[in-house]
Design a protein around this motif. Structure first.
Motif, mmCIF file in Angstrom:
data_model
loop_
_atom_site.group_PDB
_atom_site.id
_atom_site.type_symbol
_atom_site.label_atom_id
_atom_site.label_comp_id
_atom_site.label_asym_id
_atom_site.label_seq_id
_atom_site.Cartn_x
_atom_site.Cartn_y
_atom_site.Cartn_z
ATOM 1 N N ALA A 1 12.340 37.679 -21.578
ATOM 2 C CA ALA A 1 12.426 36.620 -22.825
ATOM 3 C C ALA A 1 13.819 36.019 -23.058
ATOM 4 C CB ALA A 1 11.922 37.369 -23.045
ATOM 5 N N ILE A 2 15.127 36.486 -22.061
ATOM 6 C CA ILE A 2 16.223 36.112 -22.635
ATOM 7 C C ILE A 2 16.520 35.309 -21.733
ATOM 8 C CG2 ILE A 2 18.608 36.252 -23.332
ATOM 9 C CD1 ILE A 2 17.863 39.144 -24.453
ATOM 10 N N ALA A 3 16.178 35.862 -20.978
ATOM 11 C CA ALA A 3 16.801 34.484 -19.747
ATOM 12 C C ALA A 3 15.876 33.130 -19.095
ATOM 13 C CB ALA A 3 15.798 35.194 -18.293
ATOM 14 N N ALA A 4 14.639 32.934 -20.062
ATOM 15 C CA ALA A 4 13.815 32.391 -20.233
ATOM 16 C C ALA A 4 14.379 31.280 -21.608
ATOM 17 C CB ALA A 4 11.822 31.644 -20.536
ATOM 18 N N LEU A 5 15.435 31.152 -22.365
ATOM 19 C CA LEU A 5 15.865 30.115 -23.478
ATOM 20 C C LEU A 5 16.737 29.346 -22.423
ATOM 21 C CD1 LEU A 5 17.562 33.267 -25.694
ATOM 22 C CD2 LEU A 5 15.645 31.557 -26.095
ATOM 23 N N ARG A 6 16.893 28.079 -23.115
ATOM 24 C CA ARG A 6 17.878 27.156 -22.689
ATOM 25 C C ARG A 6 19.515 27.418 -22.316
ATOM 26 N NH1 ARG A 6 17.891 21.892 -25.848
ATOM 27 N NH2 ARG A 6 19.182 21.289 -23.885
ATOM 28 N N LYS A 7 19.722 27.229 -21.289
ATOM 29 C CA LYS A 7 20.884 27.847 -21.396
ATOM 30 C C LYS A 7 22.143 26.836 -20.804
ATOM 31 C CE LYS A 7 20.353 32.656 -20.435
ATOM 32 N NZ LYS A 7 19.392 32.789 -21.334
ATOM 33 N N ASP A 8 21.629 25.943 -21.526
ATOM 34 C CA ASP A 8 22.791 24.645 -21.390
ATOM 35 C C ASP A 8 23.685 24.214 -22.711
ATOM 36 O OD1 ASP A 8 20.739 23.599 -22.529
ATOM 37 O OD2 ASP A 8 20.223 21.545 -21.327
ATOM 38 N N GLN A 9 23.754 25.300 -23.008
ATOM 39 C CA GLN A 9 24.324 25.122 -24.289
ATOM 40 C C GLN A 9 25.698 25.350 -24.964
ATOM 41 O OE1 GLN A 9 22.006 22.882 -27.017
ATOM 42 N NE2 GLN A 9 21.687 23.320 -24.633
ATOM 43 N N ARG A 10 26.726 24.783 -24.771
ATOM 44 C CA ARG A 10 27.973 24.569 -24.774
ATOM 45 C C ARG A 10 28.850 24.774 -26.268
ATOM 46 N NH1 ARG A 10 32.245 27.027 -21.040
ATOM 47 N NH2 ARG A 10 30.816 25.985 -19.156
ATOM 48 N N TYR A 11 29.077 25.559 -27.009
ATOM 49 C CA TYR A 11 29.869 24.981 -28.040
ATOM 50 C C TYR A 11 30.964 24.413 -28.091
ATOM 51 C CZ TYR A 11 24.757 26.242 -28.664
ATOM 52 O OH TYR A 11 23.462 26.222 -29.317
ATOM 53 N N VAL A 12 31.805 24.670 -27.389
ATOM 54 C CA VAL A 12 33.357 24.764 -27.624
ATOM 55 C C VAL A 12 33.771 23.917 -26.829
ATOM 56 C CG1 VAL A 12 35.764 25.894 -27.111
ATOM 57 C CG2 VAL A 12 33.948 27.262 -28.573
ATOM 58 N N VAL A 13 34.189 22.608 -26.546
ATOM 59 C CA VAL A 13 34.610 21.950 -25.902
ATOM 60 C C VAL A 13 35.208 20.769 -26.099
ATOM 61 C CG1 VAL A 13 33.040 20.237 -24.033
ATOM 62 C CG2 VAL A 13 31.895 21.503 -25.285
ATOM 63 N N PRO A 14 36.238 20.946 -26.648
ATOM 64 C CA PRO A 14 38.046 20.351 -27.020
ATOM 65 C C PRO A 14 38.162 20.067 -25.642
ATOM 66 C CG PRO A 14 38.879 22.671 -25.644
ATOM 67 C CD PRO A 14 37.135 22.648 -26.377
ATOM 68 N N PRO A 15 39.085 18.201 -25.904
ATOM 69 C CA PRO A 15 39.020 17.350 -25.042
ATOM 70 C C PRO A 15 40.066 17.635 -24.534
ATOM 71 C CG PRO A 15 40.808 17.159 -27.659
ATOM 72 C CD PRO A 15 39.275 17.839 -27.366
ATOM 73 N N PHE A 16 41.167 18.833 -24.763
ATOM 74 C CA PHE A 16 41.334 19.249 -22.967
ATOM 75 C C PHE A 16 40.937 20.512 -22.122
ATOM 76 C CE2 PHE A 16 42.956 21.039 -27.344
ATOM 77 C CZ PHE A 16 42.204 22.692 -26.444
ATOM 78 N N ALA A 17 39.727 20.743 -22.667
ATOM 79 C CA ALA A 17 38.731 21.291 -21.457
ATOM 80 C C ALA A 17 38.752 21.322 -19.976
ATOM 81 C CB ALA A 17 37.472 21.502 -22.184
ATOM 82 N N PRO A 18 38.746 21.755 -19.252
ATOM 83 C CA PRO A 18 38.499 21.260 -17.680
ATOM 84 C C PRO A 18 37.435 20.743 -17.384
ATOM 85 C CG PRO A 18 38.297 24.343 -17.727
ATOM 86 C CD PRO A 18 38.419 23.059 -18.979
ATOM 87 N N GLN A 19 36.877 19.849 -16.249
ATOM 88 C CA GLN A 19 35.568 19.814 -16.091
ATOM 89 C C GLN A 19 34.876 21.212 -15.372
ATOM 90 O OE1 GLN A 19 35.981 16.416 -12.967
ATOM 91 N NE2 GLN A 19 33.268 16.647 -12.875
ATOM 92 N N TRP A 20 34.055 21.147 -16.420
ATOM 93 C CA TRP A 20 32.880 22.452 -16.211
ATOM 94 C C TRP A 20 32.596 22.377 -14.601
ATOM 95 C CZ3 TRP A 20 35.570 26.239 -18.351
ATOM 96 C CH2 TRP A 20 35.697 26.569 -19.974
ATOM 97 N N ASP A 21 31.283 21.492 -14.693
ATOM 98 C CA ASP A 21 30.719 21.420 -13.375
ATOM 99 C C ASP A 21 31.509 21.405 -11.523
ATOM 100 O OD1 ASP A 21 31.653 18.928 -14.061
ATOM 101 O OD2 ASP A 21 30.020 17.398 -14.353
ATOM 102 N N ALA A 22 32.362 21.724 -11.976
ATOM 103 C CA ALA A 22 33.535 20.677 -10.704
ATOM 104 C C ALA A 22 33.413 21.798 -10.121
ATOM 105 C CB ALA A 22 34.567 20.803 -11.375
#
Length: 273
Positions: free
Chosen positions: A252-273
């Motif tokens: 049931a938890i695996a079926a939840l949306r898994k694309d919710q990133r809440y901590v995205v400061p302007p200096f964050a790295p490129q996460w999909d790199a």
């Protein structure tokens, strides 16, 4: 408290986060956390509460060898001399002779990663930090640190909760025997009101937030550091250690949306790199 061993470190799997607890208000909160049983305290230069954390530790009566204390250097202080100064300041504020873990809080785009990690290794070799680690590194950065530079990374701290997929990173870290420390494990409070987690919780006599923590600790090599200001919430998070999920819960938890990133400061790295 179960621990994860990494070299000479034994890291308690459930820690206490202190983000957004600046100033003197933090001291009684950390004192309460230590009283109810937390022994892994996570702070940072940027949190502006190291003095309060240090005062809480000093007044707690808990023996130093029973505590695991983490702090972090801010991304603006990653030049080696600046890093050494930042570390000395953190140690002084914490009133400690050493920290158990010293981490790069966020990578900097213009840092010399090799020089930064070499500086951290020197602090470790001097006995001032028992372990060194990184936070918020994307895959190319963690691979550079571990494979190209060969730094003895004790753990990697990342945003991780039931609404954010870290499958690839977790697989890589497991292949290197590096624990993942999950910050924002309750998705900044959102887990507490999720209907799926609440339904699972009702089955186990637990809250949705406790299910979120239990889900993280159900995974190999994962440590969680929820924060909680109220003593009742601190105890509730500790009580999540007793929650045992089954395969239906995991699905049931695996079926939840898994694309919710809440901590995205302007200096964050490129996460999909």
């Amino acid at each position: 408290m179960e621990t994860i061993k990494r070299g000479e470190l034994a890291i308690p799997r459930l820690g206490f986060g202190t983000f957004r607890m600046p100033g003197n208000d933090c001291q009684p909160v950390v004192e309460s956390a230590l009283e109810v049983g937390y022994r892994h305290i996570d702070t940072a230069e940027m949190y502006q509460n190291e003095e309060s954390v240090g005062a809480a530790i000093a007044s707690s009566g808990v023996a130093r060898d029973e505590l695991f204390v983490t702090t972090k250097v801010w991304h603006e202080n990653l030049e080696p001399n600046a890093l050494r100064r930042a570390f000395a300041t953190s140690l002084e504020k914490l009133r400690l002779d050493f920290v158990d873990l010293y981490m790069i809080h966020w990578p900097s785009r213009d840092m010399n990663l090799g020089a930064v990690l070499e500086t951290l290794v020197h602090l470790k070799e001097a006995g001032l930090a028992r372990g060194i680690g990184v936070c918020n590194f994307n895959m190319p950065l963690i691979k550079a640190a571990v494979e190209d530079i060969g730094a003895p990374i004790a753990c990697h701290q990342l945003e991780y909760h039931p609404f954010l997929d870290q499958t690839a990173m977790l697989a890589y870290l497991r292949s290197k025997n590096i624990p993942l420390v999950a910050y924002a494990p309750l998705a900044q409070g959102r887990a507490a009101s999720d209907s799926t987690l609440a339904r699972i919780g009702s089955k186990h006599g637990a809250t949705a937030a406790q299910v979120a923590i239990a889900w993280l600790l159900d995974q190999d090599g994962v440590i969680a550091i929820p924060k909680a200001q109220r003593r009742e919430s601190q105890q509730a998070n500790l009580d999540a250690l007793a929650v045992r999920l089954d395969d239906d819960d995991r699905q049931a938890i695996a079926a939840l949306r898994k694309d919710q990133r809440y901590v995205v400061p302007p200096f964050a790295p490129q996460w999909d790199a």
